[in-house]
Design an enzyme around this catalytic site. Sequence first.
Site, PDB file in Angstrom:
ATOM      1  N   ASP A 105       0.806  -1.187   0.088  1.00  0.00           N
ATOM      2  CA  ASP A 105      -0.014   0.053   0.077  1.00  0.00           C
ATOM      3  C   ASP A 105       0.768   1.065   0.120  1.00  0.00           C
ATOM      4  O   ASP A 105       1.946   1.306  -0.498  1.00  0.00           O
ATOM      5  CB  ASP A 105      -0.945   0.051   1.330  1.00  0.00           C
ATOM      6  CG  ASP A 105      -2.250   0.425   1.051  1.00  0.00           C
ATOM      7  OD1 ASP A 105      -2.407   1.701   0.738  1.00  0.00           O
ATOM      8  OD2 ASP A 105      -3.320  -0.298   0.938  1.00  0.00           O
TER       9      ASP A 105
ATOM     10  N   ASP B 291      -2.599   2.764  17.895  1.00  0.00           N
ATOM     11  CA  ASP B 291      -3.147   1.758  17.879  1.00  0.00           C
ATOM     12  C   ASP B 291      -2.396   0.421  16.914  1.00  0.00           C
ATOM     13  O   ASP B 291      -2.855  -0.698  16.684  1.00  0.00           O
ATOM     14  CB  ASP B 291      -4.504   1.657  17.249  1.00  0.00           C
ATOM     15  CG  ASP B 291      -5.618   1.528  18.439  1.00  0.00           C
ATOM     16  OD1 ASP B 291      -5.487   0.615  19.140  1.00  0.00           O
ATOM     17  OD2 ASP B 291      -6.642   2.201  18.336  1.00  0.00           O
TER      18      ASP B 291
ATOM     19  N   HIS C  65      -3.970   5.866   3.454  1.00  0.00           N
ATOM     20  CA  HIS C  65      -4.581   4.661   2.896  1.00  0.00           C
ATOM     21  C   HIS C  65      -4.065   3.272   3.643  1.00  0.00           C
ATOM     22  O   HIS C  65      -4.837   2.491   4.074  1.00  0.00           O
ATOM     23  CB  HIS C  65      -4.368   4.398   1.253  1.00  0.00           C
ATOM     24  CG  HIS C  65      -5.413   3.834   0.800  1.00  0.00           C
ATOM     25  ND1 HIS C  65      -5.001   2.151   0.567  1.00  0.00           N
ATOM     26  CD2 HIS C  65      -6.616   3.618   0.019  1.00  0.00           C
ATOM     27  CE1 HIS C  65      -6.058   1.453  -0.189  1.00  0.00           C
ATOM     28  NE2 HIS C  65      -7.080   2.629  -0.271  1.00  0.00           N
TER      29      HIS C  65
ATOM     30  N   ASN D 151      -3.997  -2.420  18.715  1.00  0.00           N
ATOM     31  CA  ASN D 151      -3.800  -2.616  20.110  1.00  0.00           C
ATOM     32  C   ASN D 151      -5.149  -2.347  20.896  1.00  0.00           C
ATOM     33  O   ASN D 151      -5.113  -2.529  22.307  1.00  0.00           O
ATOM     34  CB  ASN D 151      -2.863  -1.420  20.592  1.00  0.00           C
ATOM     35  CG  ASN D 151      -1.658  -1.759  20.149  1.00  0.00           C
ATOM     36  OD1 ASN D 151      -0.939  -2.976  20.248  1.00  0.00           O
ATOM     37  ND2 ASN D 151      -0.889  -0.835  19.616  1.00  0.00           N
TER      38      ASN D 151
ATOM     39  N   ILE E  78      -7.220   0.054  21.460  1.00  0.00           N
ATOM     40  CA  ILE E  78      -7.049   1.386  22.181  1.00  0.00           C
ATOM     41  C   ILE E  78      -8.458   2.145  21.740  1.00  0.00           C
ATOM     42  O   ILE E  78      -9.426   2.359  22.482  1.00  0.00           O
ATOM     43  CB  ILE E  78      -5.865   2.128  22.122  1.00  0.00           C
ATOM     44  CG1 ILE E  78      -4.725   1.414  22.637  1.00  0.00           C
ATOM     45  CG2 ILE E  78      -6.045   3.516  22.836  1.00  0.00           C
ATOM     46  CD1 ILE E  78      -3.351   2.096  22.598  1.00  0.00           C
TER      47      ILE E  78
ATOM     48  N   THR F   5     -15.006 -12.598 -10.972  1.00  0.00           N
ATOM     49  CA  THR F   5     -13.841 -12.016 -10.156  1.00  0.00           C
ATOM     50  C   THR F   5     -14.400 -12.054  -8.597  1.00  0.00           C
ATOM     51  O   THR F   5     -13.277 -12.131  -7.906  1.00  0.00           O
ATOM     52  CB  THR F   5     -13.861 -10.472 -10.623  1.00  0.00           C
ATOM     53  OG1 THR F   5     -13.584 -10.376 -11.891  1.00  0.00           O
ATOM     54  CG2 THR F   5     -12.630  -9.953  -9.838  1.00  0.00           C
TER      55      THR F   5
ATOM     56  N   SER G 116     -11.526  -0.905  -1.069  1.00  0.00           N
ATOM     57  CA  SER G 116     -10.359  -0.913  -0.165  1.00  0.00           C
ATOM     58  C   SER G 116     -10.273  -1.414   1.324  1.00  0.00           C
ATOM     59  O   SER G 116      -9.480  -1.596   1.988  1.00  0.00           O
ATOM     60  CB  SER G 116      -9.308   0.498  -0.353  1.00  0.00           C
ATOM     61  OG  SER G 116      -8.808   0.646  -1.667  1.00  0.00           O
TER      62      SER G 116
END
Length: 464
Positions: free
Chosen positions: A169, A178, A208, A219, A221, A356, A407
């Site tokens: 990415d 986090d 992104h 984490n 949080i 697909t 995404s």
Amino acid sequence: MKRLLYIALVALVFTACSDDNSNGPVSSGTTGSTLGKSGAAMHHLIAYKGSASAMTSAVQAAGGTVRKNFSALKIAVVEGLSEAQAATLRANSTIGTVVRDQYITWVPSYAASRTTPQSGALIQNLLPNGNPENAFFYNAYQWNLRAIEANNAWPTTTGNSEVRVGILDTGISPDHQDLAGKYDLTRSINLSWSNSADPTDYQDRHFHGTHVSGTIASNNIGTAGVAPDVTLVGVKVLGDDGSADFEDVINAILYAADPNGGDCDIINMSLGGYGPRALIGGELLSLLTEAVNYARSQGTLVVCSAGNSAMDLDHNGNIVVLPVEAGTSMGVSATGPTQGQNPDGFACYSNYGRSTIAVAAPGGNFDCATGNAVVQDLVMAPFAPYVANQLGLPNPTTWYVFAAGTSMAAPHVSGVAALIKSRNPNANAGQMQTKLQNTADDLGSPGVDPYYGKGRINARRAVQ
């Protein structure tokens, strides 16, 4: 030690690309270009049949130079060829493919988005949490995790740190509260054109890759992740503007699947480049397919977003959408609620097609006619601290963001695949995909349908 942290929410609304039929807070790619990263004519990618030495000799005889050789695929990067010289090289019996590389925007630039601070709150005593359901924003905003029954899978497993998910990415944010400690920084790498001289510059200066990362692991949080305790490997393949050429993407896939590289069990590619079939649907698609299939042969599951153009990929004519249409990748469409109702509604922007779509997953939704969105219909995840700092936001490592798109759907699938791998360490790519599909909730028409594929993923059933 107790801490006082400022937590804020940011809503991102993306402007649609000119070739995109959707209109709203989604991420979409754009068409290819024959110009390279600096605006100069680009290099060629070639596939060769014989030995590397014979290929090198053929390239040199044609007037080119081999810059890189992906020996596992017998694909090389060649510089210095004119079109006439490329034609000469094509005539050589040891060469199979000679094609000019293309430079593509795989996700929109951050500059193409609009950010609006939503709210802020002083939250005391926020520390990493062993129970994902105790993440501060879980109950209020993470409808997506409840939709796939992640909360009912966590008593069985929250993931094993030995399982690695590659995030191919815009980069990563190991400084976000986090995501701190969630990345294997010894394997994370910058393979993009942004500051390419520094392989350790994997910082996400977009947003992104950070959002994708936080959907998978966390984490717990501010927000929970699907598989909080698995390990992430950041492979920055896109430049800071969301762009890359095919060489970059092939390189990143091979690195992520390589036991001496990223050594990833799962690769997440929330990317969406598209263009005319004549430009990227022939030899370039074939070369990318080689890379995806190679990763699969190594046991690595490749998960790809379907794209955000509301396009029927069974009948997309002259348009090719990548990487989802490449090889054995696992295509993911998006679901989401409308005004907080029906989280399994098919997202109005999502691409679809039986050829697909393997499964569907939460990606968020909005009004495609107007582009209007409400935060309860979007997917919330960590916001890149680098961008927060550039915006002048206080305590930049503590911000979160709402977004929608396929995404956002793909990392839910990668997260559940990681839970499956955590439960069954010997599971290969095919077994992970079979489990994901066979345990999905069958929505839409019975059986495989063009919108949901085999169904919307179900984490609880997948780990049973």
